[in-house]
Structures are given as C-alpha cells and as structure tokens.
Design a protein around this motif. Structure first.
Motif, mmCIF file in Angstrom:
data_model
loop_
_atom_site.group_PDB
_atom_site.id
_atom_site.type_symbol
_atom_site.label_atom_id
_atom_site.label_comp_id
_atom_site.label_asym_id
_atom_site.label_seq_id
_atom_site.Cartn_x
_atom_site.Cartn_y
_atom_site.Cartn_z
ATOM 1 N N VAL A 1 69.362 -19.549 113.138
ATOM 2 C CA VAL A 1 69.996 -19.389 111.821
ATOM 3 C C VAL A 1 70.682 -18.025 111.710
ATOM 4 C CG1 VAL A 1 67.893 -18.483 110.724
ATOM 5 C CG2 VAL A 1 69.634 -19.594 109.329
ATOM 6 N N ASP A 2 71.851 -18.030 111.072
ATOM 7 C CA ASP A 2 72.586 -16.792 110.797
ATOM 8 C C ASP A 2 72.297 -16.414 109.342
ATOM 9 O OD1 ASP A 2 74.384 -14.840 110.103
ATOM 10 O OD2 ASP A 2 76.183 -15.990 110.631
ATOM 11 N N MET A 3 71.503 -15.376 109.142
ATOM 12 C CA MET A 3 71.050 -15.063 107.788
ATOM 13 C C MET A 3 72.160 -14.483 106.914
ATOM 14 S SD MET A 3 68.200 -16.399 107.717
ATOM 15 C CE MET A 3 67.678 -15.898 106.085
ATOM 16 N N ALA A 4 73.174 -13.909 107.532
ATOM 17 C CA ALA A 4 74.319 -13.460 106.729
ATOM 18 C C ALA A 4 75.026 -14.673 106.126
ATOM 19 C CB ALA A 4 75.280 -12.645 107.582
ATOM 20 N N HIS A 5 75.075 -15.731 106.918
ATOM 21 C CA HIS A 5 75.650 -16.972 106.406
ATOM 22 C C HIS A 5 74.809 -17.495 105.237
ATOM 23 C CE1 HIS A 5 77.662 -20.837 106.334
ATOM 24 N NE2 HIS A 5 76.491 -21.411 106.371
ATOM 25 N N MET A 6 73.492 -17.401 105.374
ATOM 26 C CA MET A 6 72.622 -17.897 104.310
ATOM 27 C C MET A 6 72.748 -17.043 103.049
ATOM 28 S SD MET A 6 71.725 -20.463 105.897
ATOM 29 C CE MET A 6 70.883 -21.188 104.489
ATOM 30 N N ALA A 7 72.908 -15.736 103.214
ATOM 31 C CA ALA A 7 73.108 -14.855 102.054
ATOM 32 C C ALA A 7 74.426 -15.197 101.372
ATOM 33 C CB ALA A 7 73.087 -13.399 102.491
ATOM 34 N N SER A 8 75.435 -15.449 102.180
ATOM 35 C CA SER A 8 76.730 -15.836 101.641
ATOM 36 C C SER A 8 76.598 -17.146 100.873
ATOM 37 C CB SER A 8 77.731 -15.986 102.791
ATOM 38 O OG SER A 8 78.966 -16.423 102.305
ATOM 39 N N PHE A 9 75.808 -18.062 101.451
ATOM 40 C CA PHE A 9 75.599 -19.351 100.784
ATOM 41 C C PHE A 9 74.930 -19.166 99.427
ATOM 42 C CE2 PHE A 9 72.684 -22.789 99.694
ATOM 43 C CZ PHE A 9 73.589 -23.822 99.505
ATOM 44 N N ALA A 10 73.966 -18.244 99.360
ATOM 45 C CA ALA A 10 73.259 -18.017 98.092
ATOM 46 C C ALA A 10 74.241 -17.581 97.012
ATOM 47 C CB ALA A 10 72.164 -16.974 98.272
ATOM 48 N N MET A 11 75.122 -16.661 97.356
ATOM 49 C CA MET A 11 76.119 -16.206 96.388
ATOM 50 C C MET A 11 77.118 -17.332 96.070
ATOM 51 S SD MET A 11 75.743 -13.183 95.188
ATOM 52 C CE MET A 11 74.984 -11.576 95.464
ATOM 53 N N MET B 1 67.496 -12.681 94.968
ATOM 54 C CA MET B 1 66.261 -12.795 95.751
ATOM 55 C C MET B 1 66.507 -13.271 97.193
ATOM 56 S SD MET B 1 62.647 -14.442 94.571
ATOM 57 C CE MET B 1 61.996 -13.089 93.588
ATOM 58 N N PRO B 2 67.194 -14.392 97.412
ATOM 59 C CA PRO B 2 67.474 -14.775 98.798
ATOM 60 C C PRO B 2 68.388 -13.765 99.510
ATOM 61 C CG PRO B 2 68.620 -16.245 97.263
ATOM 62 C CD PRO B 2 67.647 -15.426 96.459
ATOM 63 N N VAL B 3 69.313 -13.165 98.778
ATOM 64 C CA VAL B 3 70.253 -12.229 99.414
ATOM 65 C C VAL B 3 69.521 -10.989 99.906
ATOM 66 C CG1 VAL B 3 72.304 -10.812 99.032
ATOM 67 C CG2 VAL B 3 72.147 -13.075 97.977
ATOM 68 N N ARG B 4 68.731 -10.400 99.010
ATOM 69 C CA ARG B 4 68.013 -9.179 99.388
ATOM 70 C C ARG B 4 66.999 -9.445 100.494
ATOM 71 N NH1 ARG B 4 66.503 -7.445 93.484
ATOM 72 N NH2 ARG B 4 68.094 -5.932 92.950
ATOM 73 N N SER B 5 66.264 -10.567 100.370
ATOM 74 C CA SER B 5 65.227 -10.820 101.375
ATOM 75 C C SER B 5 65.863 -11.050 102.738
ATOM 76 C CB SER B 5 64.348 -12.007 100.960
ATOM 77 O OG SER B 5 65.117 -13.178 100.791
ATOM 78 N N ALA B 6 67.005 -11.714 102.759
ATOM 79 C CA ALA B 6 67.687 -11.925 104.042
ATOM 80 C C ALA B 6 68.107 -10.592 104.645
ATOM 81 C CB ALA B 6 68.904 -12.838 103.851
ATOM 82 N N MET B 7 68.641 -9.697 103.818
ATOM 83 C CA MET B 7 69.095 -8.396 104.334
ATOM 84 C C MET B 7 67.924 -7.523 104.766
ATOM 85 S SD MET B 7 72.402 -7.082 102.189
ATOM 86 C CE MET B 7 71.685 -7.066 100.567
ATOM 87 N N THR B 8 66.813 -7.602 104.003
ATOM 88 C CA THR B 8 65.659 -6.760 104.316
ATOM 89 C C THR B 8 64.982 -7.212 105.607
ATOM 90 O OG1 THR B 8 65.314 -6.499 101.949
ATOM 91 C CG2 THR B 8 63.499 -5.855 103.383
ATOM 92 N N LEU B 9 64.815 -8.539 105.743
ATOM 93 C CA LEU B 9 64.077 -9.056 106.898
ATOM 94 C C LEU B 9 64.936 -9.100 108.166
ATOM 95 C CD1 LEU B 9 62.239 -12.062 105.208
ATOM 96 C CD2 LEU B 9 61.174 -9.949 106.003
ATOM 97 N N PHE B 10 66.217 -9.350 107.978
ATOM 98 C CA PHE B 10 67.072 -9.579 109.158
ATOM 99 C C PHE B 10 68.356 -8.745 109.082
ATOM 100 C CE2 PHE B 10 64.759 -13.480 107.988
ATOM 101 C CZ PHE B 10 63.915 -13.584 109.081
ATOM 102 N N PRO B 11 68.227 -7.410 108.965
ATOM 103 C CA PRO B 11 69.433 -6.572 108.801
ATOM 104 C C PRO B 11 70.405 -6.739 109.963
ATOM 105 C CG PRO B 11 67.499 -5.222 109.307
ATOM 106 C CD PRO B 11 67.003 -6.599 109.021
#
Lengths: 516, 254
Positions: free
Chosen positions: A423-433, A495-505
């Motif tokens: 999984v690409d977590m930047a993609h997931m953060a983008s999806f959340a927004m 919440m999903p955006v921050r957690s993605a950035m914190t866990l998987f910078p």
C-alpha cells in the motif's frame, strides 16, 4: 417431504453469484424429482465461504461453501440433501468454528431466519423483547438500556440510555424514532446485514424505543445503494402492519407505533444525524449546528431518538434479557458486543460479533487470518474512512472505545480495513482528503475549501513540489479542519491523514518524526 | 437585574454595530465575556452577548437580520469547561458561561479559515476592498491577502472563472467573489419569503443558484435587493457602482 435449502439473498452473496446457485438448485431438483424449498436468508457473515448454502436435515443445518452453480450437480450426487460429505462440506452450521466462537446477541437471528417470514422471526425469539417491554413498562426499559451500557454504534458511542431518557423527558410532542441506515463508511456493512438478514429485529427495536420514549412514529433512513435492504425492510414493515405488530394498539396495549421507510439519494453526509433529519424533512442534506440536540429538537423540531441500525437492533436482546445480561459482556465503559466488520486485504472477511475487550490482533489475525494476498500486514484502517491507520505494534489494543482513542484512533462503526505492504500511504492520505472533498455538504468552510486544498497539498508531497512548505501547511490545515469544522466529516478527516504521515513518513518523502 | 428583557424591537441597541444574530426577548442571563460580566436576554447567542459586551469577534456568515447558520467558522470562541472551539453565533448563552473571544489558538484558527477563503478569492480584489469580507480580513491580520510565498497562492482549484451573471438590470452576481456563506439564500427566504435562491452542488462545487440553475432574471427573483444587501463579499453588487460596466481584473481571467 420438502427439503429446505438456504441460499443467502443478501447483497454480498448476490455479488458472489448466489442467484445463479439458487437457479441451479431449483433446476437440479426438478430434473431429479426432488422436492426442495428455497429460503433466501441473510448471510451469516462468513464472506469467504459465500455463497454458503445450508440444507435443513431433520432440523439440523449442514453448510456447504463456497458454492458455484457448477457445484450443484455434484452436491446432489454426493447426497448433500441428506447432509452427506462433499469437498465443499463445512459440517453443521452451528459448529463452524468462525461462527461458534462469536457472541451473537445483536446478530442472533442474522443468517438463521427467513427475513421474509414473521413466523420464522417469532419462532426464533422475535418480539420477546417488546412483549417484556409492554409488561414491565417504559420506565423499566429506560433503566435497562441505561444499565446495559449500550452506546451508539454509528461511531459517536454516546450512551443510548441517556439519549432515550432525554427524549422521554422532553415535554414537546409528537416524538420520533429515526433509525440511521445510511451506512456510508467504506468497509462497513453490519447495518446492511441486519436489515437484509433480520429486518423484523430492527422493527422490534424501533418499536421498543418508541414505547420507551413515548414516540408513535419511526423512520428508517436507508441509503439508496442498499436495494436488497430497502426491499427487505419494506416487506417486513408491511408484514408487521398486516399482523398488528405495527399500527394502532400494538400487542393489545394502548400503544401505537408505525414505521416508514425513507431512501437517501447518495450523499454520505446524510449519515450525519442532523443532515439526515434535514433530508427526511425534504430539504437539502446540510448539517445543522448543535445545540439544539436532536433529542430535544430533532425531526420537524420535535424530540427525536436518532440511533444507528446496530444500536437499535441490540435493544430487543436487552429488553428481553435485561440490561445486566448485556452489560455482563465487555470491557471498561464499552459494554456488550460489537459486530466488527473485517474487510480489505484480508483472508477471511466478514462480520464477527464479539464482546469488547478482545484485541484487534485476534480479529485481524485470528478470525481474519491475516492478509488475503499472503504478503506482510502493513496497516489497518479502523473505524471507517475517517478513522486512523494503525500499525502492527498497535494491534494489541483491545476492542474498546477508550483504548482505541488512547492509541490515537477511533472505533467508529466497527469497520477494520486491512492493507498489506504494497500500500502507498500517501495515496491513502490523498484519498482521505478526496473523500472529504467529494462528500462535504459544502456548508462549513474548513470542509468545503479545506478538503480540496488538502488533496492539493498531499499531491505536492507525492510529487515533491514545495515539499516542506506543503507539509507545514498540511499540518496547519489539519488543525483547522479538526478544530474548526461544523461536523465530524471535516473534524475527523485529519485522523487518517495524520496517522498515515506519522506512521509511514517515508511514503510521503518525509523524514521520520517530521509529521508532528 | 430582573424582569424580562425586551430586545427584539430595540434596534437602537445596535448603534451601527451588527450584533451578529437577531436580538431576542427573554429573562436576563448573565455570563462572562473576556472577564466582563454581561447580561443579555435568554435565547441570545454568545456572539450577540460578546458584541453587546464590546468585544470584536470576526464573522462572515452571521448578521443580525438573519437567523444564525454556523457555516463560516470565523466567530469561534473558547468556553470554559467545553471541548473545542464552538461557533459563537450558534451557541446560546447560559448563565455563568465563561467565554474567551481572543486567544493565541483562536487567532490561529480564524486566520487558518480565512486563508482558505483567500485561496479562492481574486487576489486583485483584496487590497482597497470595502466589504464586510475585507473588514474581516483586517480583523484577522490578512488585509493584504495571502502572504508572499504562501502555498495556497498556487492553489490549483478555484472559481476565478465562475459564473458572472449580469442578467438582472439592477445588480450582478460574480461567483469569483462569492464565499458561499448563504446569506443571500437566507435573506431571500427569511426576509423576502421568495425562496428564489438555493445552493447548488456540494463541497467545493457548492454555488449560489437562482431557481434551478437559471439566471437571476429568468428565476423567481423579484429584484427586491435583500440578497444584495446581505452579501458580505461584493459578489452580489449594485450595477450603479459600475457606470462604465463591470470588468473582472485581468489576473483572474481563466
């Protein structure tokens, strides 16, 4: 004698070909001169086994799955109608480990009964809760719901007893009961399964709620994406009306209650309770400010119980068995059970109703069996699209509203979506927004404009455009969204955006520890 | 103080100041605003109490001729013992409330919200503007617009090339300057009772729409002007102000 064969008719099983299986069974039985009766039950929730058919052999149900239309002839050949062995045989349904290990209170009848049959509902304990309620009185039911510790299963986890008591004490009339069936969170489906599998259970719960708070009108607001649930609910309401379980003088008591089915028009925000009330009133689905609370001024400005489907469907058990029986399960302030929904990249997806207190790891690795791809687990999003991503080391958190909040997440409606290491977590953060941008009602500014800016800022991070400024701006935006939004959509999107950035910078091109 | 307070008809109270929400009649309620005890009628908003107490709380969607709405999120305050930052316009006063209208975090949040507005407002229409929106910009320290180098200056999505509706003979609507506060929609409903306006679409696509996506002239609009009066950002504006014709600044031609 006719053999009863259960072929689930819920949306998930239909998507997996259950209708083809049903057609094949009917054709095979006709050609062999076998007398069979098909029952289109709800799914038991073991999705990796769907379509899972069951044969009723002298009162015992034997399961086979996953069955395709091509398997039907061989099942007849093997003697499945007598419960015989077959490569797809799963043994007695009640002894399937993934099912037997659950604690099914809210889901006690889901998958078991014929959702089209009021008689079947009654034979499986249906209306026991309402009967007791009518005997012991509204005050005792309010006390039972308070004692049970039941909290709102839609996500906010507000104590149901306090909400009901507030509505009961409100002087204005008439009062309303609204069941929130606008289940829009990705990776969640427990409301749908209740409506498809045990629609009378929801009606019973609403009737008990109406009796307890003094309401005579109920509304089920169902998302338009749930055609099978809409159909099941409409059928059940009509059947209950015909037999006197809805309408005037229920159970011979001086208590009137009726239920109306309303269908949404595709807006996620209408799952937010005040937008839903606007929508039911025929208006644009926009969030109302609180106060006033819907319990005081809700539908048409009158006192209204707004509860999630699973919350209301948990009430018949509580009303029948008493609040303490329900409260006996659970951990801390999280009492009773929760139908957890396992989805995403998971070997054994589906619904698992368990008491609070077991760990997320037991759910993901035990019942869920780890990733479906077989690749290493990377993260799970808990609590829907507005919930936090949790990493492997957080999976030992118990299923408990407070414990998950302490871990930086939220339990929400109980959905767990699993991702493997690809999984690409930047993609997931983008999806959340992007999700927030697509579903924002457009009323408050942080959500209306901020979500679109959020998509742009995450994109900057992904392509490395002005990365440091964009990162700093994104963190500021998250603060504005969280603290400035009108409702939980804007408020929780960080919440999903921050957690993605914190866990998987590393997925964002950021140095470890820079996300705070 | 005792006895019912009759404020709803006492427009003189305003003394040229917009109270933020309509004044109400009610029993006196005393609360604390920035350390000062203030007494207002029950049913008043915290925003009204703050204004009555002399505090300046920035706002955009709130005005005392329209019912509170709670959309702009600029009038946020802090209330002792409550979580978060409630909008003062939609929060009713309660006896003994302890309200702070200024703090470091409130300044940051209000500025953050207004930056979002500015990210979708024509840059050339900021300096020298005289609308309520421009007053609010000054109140949060952004009178000159987004600072040089601000990431939002490069924002990809905007409405700079949005609808310019000059169909009505008396006023025009420039979507580029619309902040979607719904004051026009609410004025049309609450003041005129015409219901000619609505918000079409949702999220970032939300836009003011006469009737069902018609022009102002062909809609049910009766040209009463209530919406123009209510608009805080000059998106709805009298044509008389532009005797030479209305032109959008070059910088925001699509």
């Amino acid at each position: 004698m006719s053999t009863r064969i259960f072929v689930p008719g819920d949306a998930m099983s239909l998507a997996l070909g259950a209708d083809d299986v049903a057609v094949a069974i009917t054709a095979e039985a006709t050609s062999r001169g076998r007398d069979v009766t098909l029952v289109r039950n709800g799914s038991h929730g073991l999705f990796w086994l769907e379509p899972m058919i069951e044969i009723d052999v002298r009162g015992t149900r034997y399961a086979y799955g996953p069955v395709t239309a091509d398997d039907v002839a061989s099942l007849f050949d093997a003697g499945a109608l007598e419960g015989a062995d077959h490569p797809l045989a799963l043994g007695r349904t009640s002894e399937i480990p993934a099912l037997a290990s659950q604690t099914r209170l809210t889901f006690q009848r889901v998958g078991v009964v014929d959702p089209r049959s009021l008689d079947d509902f009654m034979m499986h304990g249906g209306y026991a809760g309402l009967r007791r309620a009518l005997e012991v009185g509204a005050e005792q039911i309010l006390t039972d719901v308070e004692t049970s510790g039941l909290r709102g299963r839609g996500g906010a986890a507000f104590p149901t007893g306090i909400k009901w008591r507030t509505v009961a004490n409100a002087p204005a009339t008439p009062k309303y009961v609204v069941a929130n069936a606008d289940e829009g969170d990705s990776g969640t489906f427990s409301d749908r399964m209740v409506m498809e599998g045990d629609p009378f259970g929801l009606i019973e719960g609403m009737t008990i709620a109406g009796f307890a708070v003094g309401a005579s009108h109920g509304v089920v607001y169902i998302r338009s994406e749930y055609p099978q649930a809409i159909d099941a609910m409409r059928h059940a309401v009509a059947a209950a009306q015909e037999s006197g379980w809805l309408g005037a003088g229920i159970g011979g008591f001086r208590f009137d209650f009726d239920v109306e089915i309303r269908v949404g028009a595709g807006a996620y925000i209408c799952g937010e309770e005040t937008s839903m009330l606007e929508s039911i009133e025929g208006k644009r689905g926009m969030v109302r400010p609180k106060p006033p609370l819907p319990a005081i001024e809700g539908l048409y400005g009158k006192p209204t119980v707004v509860n999630n489907v699973v919350t209301i469907a948990s009430v018949p058990y509580i009303a029948a068995q008493g609040g303490e029986a329900y409260a006996a399960h659970g951990l801390g302030r999280s009492r009773g059970t929760l139908p957890v929904q396992l989805a995403g990249n998971i070997a054994r997806g589906g619904v698992v109703e368990v008491p609070f207190g077991i760990t997320l790891r037991e759910l993901v690795e035990g019942w869920g069996g780890g990733t479906r791809s077989g690749r290493p687990f990377r993260t799970a999003q808990v609590g829907g699209p507005l919930g936090a991503y949790l990493a492997d080391h957080q999976l030992d958190t118990p299923l408990d509203y407070e414990a998950i909040a302490a871990a930086g997440g939220l339990l929400g409606h109980g959905g767990i979506v699993v991702f493997d290491d690809t999984v690409d977590m930047a993609h997931m953060a983008s999806f959340a927004m992007a999700f927030c941008a697509a579903e924002s009602c457009g009323k408050c500014t942080p959500c209306r404009i901020g979500s679109t800016r959020g998509v742009e800022l995450v994109e900057n991070l992904r392509i490395g455009r002005r990365r440091e400024e964009s990162h700093a701006q994104l963190l500021e935006l998250c603060e504005v969204l969280e603290q400035g939004s009108l409702c939980a959509l804007g408020g929780l999107t960080p919440m999903p955006v921050r957690s993605a950035m914190t866990l998987f910078p590393e997925d964002f091109g950021l140095a470890a520890g820079s996300a705070r | 103080m005792s006895g019912r307070m009759i404020w709803s008809e006492v427009r003189d109270l305003r003394d040229g100041v917009d109270l933020g929400t309509p004044p109400r009649d009610g029993e006196p309620v005393t609360l604390r605003i920035d350390g000062i005890d203030t007494t207002v009628p029950a049913g008043s908003s915290v925003l009204l109490a703050a204004t009555a107490a002399g505090a300046t709380v920035p706002k955009l969607c709130a005005t005392d001729t329209l019912e509170c709405f709670g959309s702009c999120r600029v009038c946020l305050v802090e209330i002792e013992g409550r979580r978060g930052y409630p909008a003062s316009c939609t929060t009713p006063v309660e006896a003994g409330m302890d309200v702070r209208t200024q703090s470091e975090q409130l300044t940051k949040l209000r500025r953050g919200v207004v930056e979002l507005y500015l990210s979708d407002y024509p840059a050339d229409d900021i300096v020298g503007g005289w609308s309520e929106f421009h007053t609010t910009l000054a109140q949060v320290g952004l009178a000159d617009g987004l600072p040089e180098g601000h990431v939002y200056r490069d924002a990809e999505h905007h409405h700079h090339d949005g609808v310019l509706d000059e169909s009505n003979p008396y006023f025009l609507f420039d979507q580029a300057k619309c902040i979607v506060c719904s004051r026009c929609v609410r004025a049309c409903e609450e003041i005129q009772g015409t219901f000619a306006l609505t918000i079409d679409g949702r999220g970032f696509s939300s836009k003011v729409s006469p009737s069902q996506a018609e022009s102002f002239l062909s809609s049910e609009c009766v040209s009463c002007g209530a919406c123009v009066q209510a608009c805080p950002s000059d998106a709805l504006i009298e044509k008389r102000l532009f005797p030479e014709g209305y032109h959008r600044a070059d910088s925001r031609q699509a």
